[in-house]
Design a protein around this motif. Structure first.
Motif, mmCIF file in Angstrom:
data_model
loop_
_atom_site.group_PDB
_atom_site.id
_atom_site.type_symbol
_atom_site.label_atom_id
_atom_site.label_comp_id
_atom_site.label_asym_id
_atom_site.label_seq_id
_atom_site.Cartn_x
_atom_site.Cartn_y
_atom_site.Cartn_z
ATOM 1 N N GLU A 1 0.824 -1.207 0.000
ATOM 2 C CA GLU A 1 0.000 0.000 0.000
ATOM 3 C C GLU A 1 0.864 1.265 0.000
ATOM 4 O O GLU A 1 0.609 2.197 -0.762
ATOM 5 N N ASP A 2 1.841 1.302 0.871
ATOM 6 C CA ASP A 2 2.622 2.518 1.140
ATOM 7 C C ASP A 2 4.044 2.356 0.667
ATOM 8 O O ASP A 2 4.863 1.810 1.371
ATOM 9 N N ASP A 3 4.448 2.827 -0.462
ATOM 10 C CA ASP A 3 3.620 3.539 -1.418
ATOM 11 C C ASP A 3 3.914 2.990 -2.806
ATOM 12 O O ASP A 3 3.805 3.686 -3.799
ATOM 13 N N LYS A 4 4.305 1.691 -2.852
ATOM 14 C CA LYS A 4 4.547 1.122 -4.176
ATOM 15 C C LYS A 4 3.245 1.063 -4.979
ATOM 16 O O LYS A 4 3.273 1.060 -6.213
ATOM 17 N N GLU B 1 13.343 8.061 -0.297
ATOM 18 C CA GLU B 1 13.671 8.173 1.127
ATOM 19 C C GLU B 1 12.552 8.820 1.954
ATOM 20 O O GLU B 1 12.806 9.430 2.980
ATOM 21 N N GLU B 2 11.307 8.627 1.492
ATOM 22 C CA GLU B 2 10.182 9.207 2.234
ATOM 23 C C GLU B 2 10.080 8.588 3.621
ATOM 24 O O GLU B 2 9.817 9.275 4.596
ATOM 25 N N GLU B 3 10.304 7.288 3.695
ATOM 26 C CA GLU B 3 10.143 6.589 4.976
ATOM 27 C C GLU B 3 11.305 6.834 5.935
ATOM 28 O O GLU B 3 11.285 6.367 7.064
ATOM 29 N N SER B 4 12.325 7.550 5.474
ATOM 30 C CA SER B 4 13.394 7.915 6.406
ATOM 31 C C SER B 4 13.434 9.429 6.600
ATOM 32 O O SER B 4 14.451 10.007 6.943
ATOM 33 N N CYS C 1 0.719 11.417 -4.783
ATOM 34 C CA CYS C 1 0.109 10.080 -4.735
ATOM 35 C C CYS C 1 0.727 9.261 -3.617
ATOM 36 O O CYS C 1 1.587 8.408 -3.842
ATOM 37 N N ASP C 2 0.337 9.550 -2.400
ATOM 38 C CA ASP C 2 0.764 8.765 -1.249
ATOM 39 C C ASP C 2 -0.427 8.761 -0.318
ATOM 40 O O ASP C 2 -0.889 9.809 0.088
ATOM 41 N N GLY C 3 -0.933 7.568 -0.006
ATOM 42 C CA GLY C 3 -2.084 7.517 0.886
ATOM 43 C C GLY C 3 -3.064 6.446 0.455
ATOM 44 O O GLY C 3 -2.849 5.729 -0.521
HETATM 45 ZN ZN LIG Z 1 3.959 6.844 2.187
#
Ligand SMILES: [Zn+2]
Length: 459
Positions: free
Chosen positions: A122-125, A156-159, A183-185
């Motif tokens: 889901e997040d965020d592939k 690097e959104e998750e970091s 487009c994230d969510g």
């Molecule tokens: Zn995300």
């Protein structure tokens, strides 16, 4: 049959191929926060770039940063009279621990009961893949896209996106567009929502120093100024009894919600308000005379003391007059509140309490901008109409109480209208057993197709 319909038909015939491609992407453990996975993040970037190229995007490249690469690709042959749409998603994923709670391994995508389980599904592939497959479907049947498209996939959104600000500031021409689509969510079939606002954040730390060492309260109490007392006085002055923040100028850049925003917020709150209260565990809310709970939770700024320290905290009594005291604060900002300016206001206000008996130091280590995308207008309407076509419902416009500092940064640096499109139809993001609902993911791809066609007349 319209071009959009032919693209949708094509996507339908390709469903199993699209899902097996998605599984390939999900097999790459692109965990950005763990240095041990640096090579895997790079491998994922190359894989996404190659896929962009394969489906017909142009100028596809991985662009190095001081952290993980950005993947960029474009298709700009729709004509100068057509808008250019910059689409953002991120291909990096969260770590997977605790690993033992996963029913099947996080990087071996597994289908169970119509769901596909994998880290990043889901997040965020999902955001990356739905856009790539939408574009692939359109190019396959039409040979061209209805609008000019730039794809910008972060690694690097998750970091915490440590290198995005310099990247965006240094690549404004490359990223220039008429509309930015974040487009994230989540993609929620039953009741979709579009996040159009998130609060900014300022974190501050205050240190107060009185005597140069701890003193005996029997000997010096009443003669030496206790820094804990002054800390308490400052903290006690932050809000009035109603809950309004007392720092001069604090609300200067806060604007009232429009009637349409207020109506939308009330509609959303009617669905979520009870749960909001239950989850808090608080018997009563505070600050009701300032504004409704929904407004206070999302559309007004806050100031919270997160912790305070000083003196003796152990068991029993210690007759100490402490040398030092301190506290930490976070503030959530809205609208045009500038975190740098608010940080300065906070500092000035707290420093005004300094005396010859207690000195004060204030540091402001974190400052993230609030953001607000379109609430109404052509960009958001393109998404709304796409959702009506695929799930039969308009989205509710949602204000996030939390912060998405990167969105505020995009908005400030790029200075273009922005809208949000969540394409991940699942759950358990950042947790074990992250999944997407496969049927709904096809609808997310369809939605992405519709959005591109709906934006033809955006300019
Ligand atoms: Zn995300």
């Amino acid at each position: 049959m319209s071009n959009a319909q032919r693209a949708l038909e094509h996507a339908k015939t390709q469903r199993s191929a699209y899902m097996s491609g998605f599984s390939e992407l999900l097999r790459i453990p692109s965990i950005s926060t763990d240095p041990n996975y640096k090579a895997e993040v790079a491998r994922c970037a190359d894989w996404v770039r190659d896929e962009m190229r394969r489906i017909g995007m142009k100028n596809c490249q991985t662009i190095p940063t001081d952290g993980h690469p950005v993947v960029y690709g474009e298709w700009l042959e729709a004509g100068a009279d057509k808008p250019t749409v910059l689409i953002y998603a991120h291909y990096d994923v969260q770590p997977v621990d605790p690993l033992n709670l996963w029913v099947t391994p996080p990087f071996e995508p597994t289908e169970r009961d119509g769901k596909l389980y994998a880290r990043g599904s889901e997040d965020d592939k999902a955001g990356v893949w739905a856009n790539l497959k939408a574009i692939e479907s359109i190019l396959a049947v039409d040979g061209k896209l209805p609008v000019n498209v730039k794809l910008f996939f972060e690694g690097e959104e998750e970091s915490g996106s440590p290198n995005m600000h310099p990247f965006v500031a240094g690549n404004k021409d490359l990223l220039n567009a008429d509309l930015f689509v974040l487009c994230d969510g989540e993609f929620v079939r039953d009741q979709p929502s579009i996040v159009y606002s998130g609060r900014g954040i300022v974190a501050a730390e205050v240190t107060l120093t009185g005597p140069d060492h701890d003193l005996h309260s029997g000997t010096y109490g009443g003669t030496v100024h206790n820094p804990l007392h002054l800390a308490g006085k400052i903290i006690g002055s932050f809000h009035d009894d109603a809950g309004r923040i007392q720092i001069p100028g604090y609300y200067g850049a806060v604007r009232d919600l429009t009637a349409a925003e207020l109506a939308n917020l009330e509609q959303l709150w009617a669905r979520t308000g009870v749960q909001f209260k239950e989850r808090s565990g608080a018997a009563h809310f505070w600050g009701e005379s300032v504004a409704s709970t929904a407004v206070r939770a999302t559309a007004l700024p806050t100031l919270d003391v997160n912790g305070m320290w000083g003196g003796y905290q152990g068991p029993g009594t210690k007759t100490v007059l402490p040398s030092k005291a301190g506290f930490k604060v976070t503030m959530r900002l809205v609208n045009d509140q500038d975190p740098v300016e608010i940080g300065r206001m906070f500092k000035d206000y707290v420093m005004s309490f300094a005396t010859e008996t207690v000195s004060i130091e204030v540091s402001v280590p974190v400052a993230g901008y609030p953001f607000s995308t379109q609430f109404e207008g052509a960009g958001v309407e393109a998404v709304q109409q796409a959702l009506v076509a695929t799930v039969g419902k308009r989205a509710l416009m949602e204000r996030a109480g939390g912060s998405v500092p990167i969105a505020g940064m995009f908005q400030r640096e790029l200075g273009i209208p922005m809208t949000h499109l969540g394409l991940g139809p699942g759950d358990n993001i950042h947790s074990p057993n992250e999944y997407i609902v496969i049927e709904d993911f096809y609808l997310a791809i369809d939605t992405a197709i519709h959005v591109l066609y709906n934006l033809i007349s955006f300019k």
